[in-house]
Design an enzyme around this catalytic site. Structure first.
Site, PDB file in Angstrom:
ATOM      1  CG  HIS A  61      22.741 -18.703 -37.052  1.00  0.00           C
ATOM      2  ND1 HIS A  61      22.039 -19.712 -36.684  1.00  0.00           N
ATOM      3  CD2 HIS A  61      22.201 -17.574 -37.806  1.00  0.00           C
ATOM      4  CE1 HIS A  61      19.890 -18.532 -37.059  1.00  0.00           C
ATOM      5  NE2 HIS A  61      20.572 -18.313 -37.613  1.00  0.00           N
TER       6      HIS A  61
ATOM      7  CG  ASP B 258      17.906 -16.550 -34.709  1.00  0.00           C
ATOM      8  OD1 ASP B 258      17.677 -16.937 -36.125  1.00  0.00           O
ATOM      9  OD2 ASP B 258      17.977 -17.087 -33.423  1.00  0.00           O
TER      10      ASP B 258
ATOM     11  CG  HIS C   7      17.467 -20.508 -35.154  1.00  0.00           C
ATOM     12  ND1 HIS C   7      17.561 -21.639 -36.190  1.00  0.00           N
ATOM     13  CD2 HIS C   7      16.986 -19.577 -36.664  1.00  0.00           C
ATOM     14  CE1 HIS C   7      17.619 -21.828 -37.276  1.00  0.00           C
ATOM     15  NE2 HIS C   7      17.201 -20.878 -37.880  1.00  0.00           N
TER      16      HIS C   7
ATOM     17  CG  HIS D  26      14.188 -13.118 -37.776  1.00  0.00           C
ATOM     18  ND1 HIS D  26      14.626 -15.157 -37.853  1.00  0.00           N
ATOM     19  CD2 HIS D  26      12.900 -12.926 -38.582  1.00  0.00           C
ATOM     20  CE1 HIS D  26      13.674 -15.668 -38.250  1.00  0.00           C
ATOM     21  NE2 HIS D  26      12.540 -14.233 -38.516  1.00  0.00           N
TER      22      HIS D  26
ATOM     23  CB  SER E 276      20.152 -43.310 -27.733  1.00  0.00           C
ATOM     24  OG  SER E 276      19.430 -43.905 -28.580  1.00  0.00           O
TER      25      SER E 276
ATOM     26  CD  GLU F 284      27.561 -47.073 -38.649  1.00  0.00           C
ATOM     27  OE1 GLU F 284      28.142 -46.898 -38.154  1.00  0.00           O
ATOM     28  OE2 GLU F 284      26.407 -47.591 -39.088  1.00  0.00           O
TER      29      GLU F 284
END
Lengths: 163, 724
Positions: free
Chosen positions: B161, B188, B221, B458, B640, B687
Site C-alpha cells: 500500500h 496491493d 487495488h 488483503h 488535469s 484546492e
C-alpha cells in the site's frame, strides 16, 4: 419502597450494560463468546484488581463443565455482576502502592535498582514473565541510570486512570 | 511476599486496561476502513445504475460513461505508439536516476537508493520502464509456478500500500531480490500510502532484471476504479503533471496483465484475496486475464462485429446491464463494521477449530445486525446471476455470457475474498465483492488440488500475519503502522524446500520501537478518536434528531446510555460506544446526564470559512468528501486536476441524486461561486478539497496538555530523513 426497587433494578441494568460493552469488544465473531485467555483483560478493564490466583478461581467458576477454550456470555454475566456489585477485587489506593514499593526498598534510597526490582518481580509473589518484566521496565525505569524512581512511577500510572 | 504480589496485581491491571484500549481502537479503524470500502462500491454501483437508466445523450451519462467504457480494441503496436516516451526530453538539471535499457541490477539498486533519498524518476524513464514491463507481463501465464531448490528460500510479501519505508525495511532485513533470493509480492502495492508509484517502479524493475525470480500477483487495488478513491490516481497526477494521464492509462493495462496467483512446488498457493467454494485453478489458468481491467465490473462481451459499428456496441452494453443490475443488488447493501478477527500481541487467537459453530443463517443475521439494515431476502445467488445474464443475452452469445460471468466471478473471488471461521461460503457483503469462505472450503480445495497451504493477504493483522483454518491459511500483511504509527507490525514469510513457513515481523519507524506500551496505545487511540470525532461532527444534524427522540421534554440532556444508543443508530459503525464515552463525552451534568448541545461545542471542529453557505450543505459535503472527490476525479476526463464550473454543477447534481437529497440550483451556484476563487470558470479539485478540510481544535489542546503522549507529527519524523 417501590422507588428503591426501581433504582436497584436500574443499577443492575447499568452494570449489565457495562459488562456487555466490555465483553463485546473481544467477541470477534459476534456469537456471545470470547476466548478464555481474554477474560482476565475484560475483568480488569471493568475496574477490578484481582491477582492471578483470584482470576483463576473466577475463570473456573465461569468455564463450562468441560472447558472448550471459550467463555459464553450467559455464564460470564452473573458471575461478573456479582463481582461488581460486591465490589470484589477493589482498586489499590496510591498510598498503598507507594508503601509496597517502600517495603522492597529496604535501604530507603527512594529508588530501586534494576536488578532488585527484576528479582522481586520475577521470583516472588506471582512472578512476571520476561515479557511483562521488560514492559514494566520500559515504562518505569530511567534508562540512563538503570534506576526505578517508584514514587514518580506510581504517580504517573495513577494519573492515567480515568476513574 | 505481599508487597510483590500487590505490585504485580496492580501492574497487570494496568496492562489489561491498555489492552482493552488497543482492542477497541483497532475496531474503530477497521470499521471505518470497511465502511469506506463499502461506500466506494456503493458509489460505483450507483453510477452504473445511472448509466443504465439515463438516456445515452444526457449530460450526466456523458460525464461518467468513460469509466465504464472498455478499452477500445486496438492492436498492441498502436498502444505502444501512444505510450511512446522517446520524444520526452530529460533536462540537464535532472538529478534523478537515468536508466539505460536493458536494466542491470546495479541500476535498480541505484534507483532504490534514489527513492530512499526522495528523488523522483523522470516520466520518460517511467514510461519506458512501464512499457518494458508491459511487454514482459503479456508473456506470463495467469498462474506462476515456481519451485524451491535445495538452497533457495522463497520470500513472500503481502500488502504494501504505497509504504516505501516498509519495502526498504524488508530489503534491509532480507536482502534485495536476486537469483539466489526469489521473491513473491502478493498484490496491493498501491493506494493509501504516499509512494505507490515508487514501489511499483522498484518491483517492476526487479521483475525485468530477474524475470524468473520475481513474481507479482494482482491485488484488488491494482484496479483503476479503486485507485480513484484511494489515492493512487491522485499521487500519480500530482507527481507527474505533464504525463501522469498516460502513465495511468498504461498502468491500467499493466494491472490487467498482472498474474493472478503463484504456486510453489505445486503445494503452496499464493494469491491476494482468497478462494470460494467454486474456485477452479484450471479455469483460472485458462482465462484471458487482461480482459478484466477492473474487477469491479464484468467485461463487455466479445463482439463478433467490428468496432466501427458503435451502435452494436451499445446494445452489447445494454445486454449486460441486466447482469450488472443484479450484481449490484447483491452488493448494494450497506454493511458496516465487521469486527476484527485478528489476534493481538502475545495471545493471538489463531485456532478457531474449537468454536461453537453458527449456522449460516445466524452468520448472515449477525452481519445484517451489524449493518442495521433489514434486507429483503438474501436470495440472489450466483446462480441467479448467471440466469439473468443468459436471459438478457442474445441467443448466439449465450455461451459467451455464461463463460464471461463465470470467469469474472472466479477472478473477483480471488482478489476480494476473506476467510471466516464458520463453515460454508457466503457473499462478502462488507467489501461488496468476493466471498467469505470457511475451513471446510479450504480443506476441500486443498484436497482437490493436492496442496497444503494457502498464503493470502488483503486484511491488516496486528502482528503482520495470522494463521487460520487449522493453519492451512496464512494471512500476510506487509504494511506496518497501517492505520497509524504503532497500530500494527508488518511481516514477510520465507519458505524453503520443506515448505515450513518461517515468519519475520518488523515495524517501520524507529520511534515506535522506543515507545512504551502506554505511549503506543495512547497515540494510536488518540488518532482513532480524532477520526471518530470527525465522523460524529459530520453527522451532527442526524445526531441531534436522534438525541431529541430520547429527549421529548426538550431538556437538552440525555442519559449516557441513550447517548450511546443514539450514536450507534446514526453512525452504524458497531463500536463499543459505552466504552468510548469517557473519551468522547466528558461534559456531564451532576445527574450524570449529557448536555448534547454543549457536547457538540466540545467537539470543537473548526469549520471552514464558508459562513454564507447553508450549514446542512456544508455538513453533507464534509461527510461525503471522499465520495465527492472520487466523483470529481471521474468527471475530470483529462485527468488535469481541474473541472469546469458546468461539470462542477453536474457533479453536485449527481451527488444529490446519490444521496437522495434536495439541493437547489441556487445553493449549488452559491457554492460554485465561492469555490472558483479566480473566477476563470475552472475549479482546482485539490484546492477545493483542501478548503473544506476541517481542523480538530480539541486534539491540539490535548496535545498541549498531555506530557505523556507525543504528537503524531513528532513521531513521523524518521531517522535519516533527508530534506528534499
Amino acid at each position: 419502597m417501590a422507588e428503591d426497587k426501581e433504582s436497584a433494578e436500574a443499577i443492575v441494568s447499568e452494570v449489565h450494560k457495562k459488562i456487555r460493552a466490555a465483553f463485546d469488544v473481544f467477541d470477534h465473531e459476534f456469537n456471545k463468546t470470547v476466548d478464555v485467555r481474554e477474560i482476565g483483560t475484560i475483568i480488569r478493564s471493568l475496574g477490578c484488581f484481582p491477582n492471578e490466583g483470584e482470576l483463576h478461581d473466577a475463570i473456573a467458576e465461569i468455564e463450562e463443565e468441560e472447558p472448550t477454550g471459550y467463555i459464553r456470555f450467559e455464564k460470564f454475566l452473573p458471575t461478573m455482576t456479582k463481582v461488581l456489585m460486591e465490589r470484589k477485587f477493589r482498586p489499590i489506593p496510591e498510598d498503598l502502592m507507594l508503601q509496597a514499593f517502600e517495603v522492597l526498598d529496604k535501604q530507603k534510597k527512594g529508588h530501586l535498582e534494576l536488578e532488585e526490582l527484576t528479582k522481586y518481580m520475577t521470583q516472588e509473589g506471582e512472578p512476571f514473565t520476561q515479557e511483562e518484566m521488560e514492559e514494566m521496565l520500559s515504562a518505569a525505569m530511567d534508562p540512563d541510570k538503570n534506576l526505578i524512581f517508584y514514587k514518580d512511577f506510581v504517580s504517573m500510572m495513577t494519573v492515567d486512570d480515568p476513574r | 511476599m505481599k508487597a510483590a504480589v500487590l505490585i504485580q496485581r496492580w501492574y497487570r491491571q494496568y496492562v489489561a486496561r491498555m489492552e482493552m484500549r488497543r482492542r477497541y481502537t483497532w475496531n474503530i479503524f477497521q470499521s471505518i476502513e470497511y465502511s469506506g470500502e463499502q461506500a466506494q462500491i456503493k458509489l460505483y454501483n450507483f453510477l452504473g445504475y445511472l448509466m443504465d437508466n439515463f438516456n445515452p445523450t444526457s449530460t450526466e451519462r456523458n460525464l461518467i460513461s468513460h469509466i465504464f467504457r472498455e478499452n477500445e480494441v486496438c492492436r498492441d503496436t498502436e498502444w505502444e505508439r501512444h505510450f511512446c516516451y522517446k520524444n520526452i526530453e530529460v533536462p540537464e538539471i535532472y538529478s534523478g536516476p537515468r536508466l539505460i535499457f536493458p536494466l542491470t541490477v546495479e541500476q535498480v539498486a541505484a534507483m532504490v537508493e534514489a527513492f530512499r533519498n526522495k528523488r523522483q524518476l523522470h516520466s520518460r524513464y517511467v514510461l519506458q520502464l512501464l512499457l518494458e514491463t508491459w511487454k514482459l507481463l503479456r508473456k506470463l501465464p495467469n498462474i506462476s509456478r515456481i519451485s524451491t531448490c535445495h538452497s533457495k528460500e522463497i520470500t513472500v510479501c503481502g500488502d504494501l500500500h504505497g509504504q516505501l519505508e516498509d519495502l526498504l525495511l524488508i530489503f534491509y532485513k532480507n536482502g534485495m531480490p536476486s537469483l539466489e533470493r526469489p521473491y513473491v509480492f502478493n498484490g496491493d502495492f498501491v493506494d493509501r500510502g504516499k509512494d505507490s508509484i515508487e514501489i511499483l517502479l522498484i518491483l517492476f524493475a526487479f521483475l525485468l532484471v530477474y524475470p524468473n525470480d520475481v513474481h507479482l500477483n494482482r491485488g484488488n487495488h491494482e484496479d483503476h476504479i479503486v485507485n480513484l478513491r484511494y489515492g493512487f490516481t491522485k499521487e500519480v497526477l500530482g507527481k507527474y503533471k505533464m504525463h501522469g494521464k498516460r502513465i495511468l492509462k498504461l498502468l491500467q493495462k499493466i494491472f490487467s496483465w498482472l498474474p493472478l496467483a503463484t504456486v510453489i512446488d505445486q503445494k503452496v498457493l499464493i494469491l491476494h484475496g482468497g478462494i470460494s467454494n467454486t474456485t477452479d485453478l484450471c479455469l483460472i489458468a485458462r482465462v484471458d486475464r487482461h480482459k478484466y481491467v477492473s474487477a469491479l465490473r464484468p467485461p463487455k462481451k466479445r463482439t463478433q462485429y467490428p468496432v466501427s459499428q458503435s451502435s452494436v456496441d451499445l446494445d452489447m452494453e445494454d445486454d449486460l446491464s441486466g447482469t450488472k443490475n443484479n450484481q449490484r443488488r447483491v452488493s448494494l447493501i450497506k454493511a458496516n463494521s465487521f469486527g476484527p478477527r485478528d489476534g493481538f500481541q502475545r495471545r493471538s487467537l489463531q485456532d478457531f477449530s474449537g468454536r461453537v459453530p453458527r449456522t449460516v443463517d445466524e452468520e448472515i443475521e449477525v452481519r445484517r445486525r451489524q449493518s442495521g439494515f433489514i434486507k429483503g431476502g438474501f436470495s440472489h445467488s450466483q446462480g441467479d446471476l448467471n440466469n439473468l445474464a443468459v436471459s438478457s443475452a442474445s441467443q448466439e452469445s449465450t455461451d459467451t455470457a455464461d463463460t464471461t460471468v463465470e470467469e469474472w466471478k472466479q477472478i473477483l473471488d480471488l482478489l476480494w475474498s476473506d476467510p471466516m471461521s464458520q463453515n460454508g461460503c457466503i457473499p462478502n457483503e462488507v467489501r461488496g465483492g468476493g466471498c467469505y469462505w470457511g475451513p471446510d472450503v479450504t480443506q476441500d480445495f486443498l484436497d482437490r488440488h493436492n496442496m497444503q497451504l494457502i498464503i493470502r493477504s488483503h486484511e491488516c493483522k496486528q502482528d503482520g500475519y495470522e494463521f487460520c483454518h487449522n493453519r492451512r491459511v496464512l494471512t500476510l500483511f506487509s504494511a506496518s503502522n497501517y492505520y497509524e504509527v504503532g497500530s500494527n507490525r508488518g511481516a514477510y514469510v520465507k519458505l524453503g524446500p520443506d515448505l515450513v513457513p518461517y515468519l519475520i515481523q518488523y515495524q517501520a519507524s524507529s520511534m515506535t520501537r522506543e515507545l512504551t506500551l502506554r505511549k503506543n496505545v495512547g497515540k494510536v487511540e488518540h488518532s482513532a478518536l480524532k477520526v471518530l470525532r470527525e465522523q460524529l461532527f459530520a453527522h451532527k444534524s442526524d445526531l441531534v434528531s436522534a438525541f431529541q427522540e430520547f429527549d421529548k421534554d426538550k431538556t437538552g440532556v440525555v442519559s449516557l446510555n441513550d447517548w450511546a444508543t443514539a450514536v450507534e443508530s446514526v453512525l452504524r459503525l458497531g463500536l463499543p460506544w459505552r466504552m468510548l464515552r469517557f473519551q468522547l463525552a466528558t461534559c456531564k451534568t451532576p445527574g450524570g446526564m449529557l448536555d448534547y448541545q454543549e457536547w457538540f461545542q466540545e467537539l470543537s471542529i473548526k469549520e471552514p470559512q464558508m459562513e454564507h453557505i447553508d450549514q446542512g450543505l456544508l455538513e453533507t459535503l464534509y461527510r461525503h468528501r471522499a465520495t465527492l472527490e472520487t466523483i470529481f476525479r471521474i468527471v475530470d476526463l483529462d485527468n488535469s486536476g481541474f473541472i469546469t464550473m458546468e461539470d462542477f454543477r453536474q457533479t453536485w447534481k449527481l451527488l444529490s441524486a446519490f444521496l437522495k437529497m434536495e439541493i437547489t440550483d441556487e445553493a449549488i451556484s452559491d457554492l460554485s461561486v465561492t469555490i472558483d476563487t479566480n473566477q476563470d470558470g475552472n475549479i482546482d479539485i485539490d484546492e477545493f478539497m483542501e478548503a473544506f478540510r476541517l481542523t480538530d481544535k480539541k486534539s491540539r489542546l490535548e496535545r498541549g496538555k498531555s506530557m505523556f503522549m507525543g504528537t503524531t507529527t513528532d513521531l513521523t519524523k524518521l531517522e535519516g530523513d533527508p530534506n528534499i
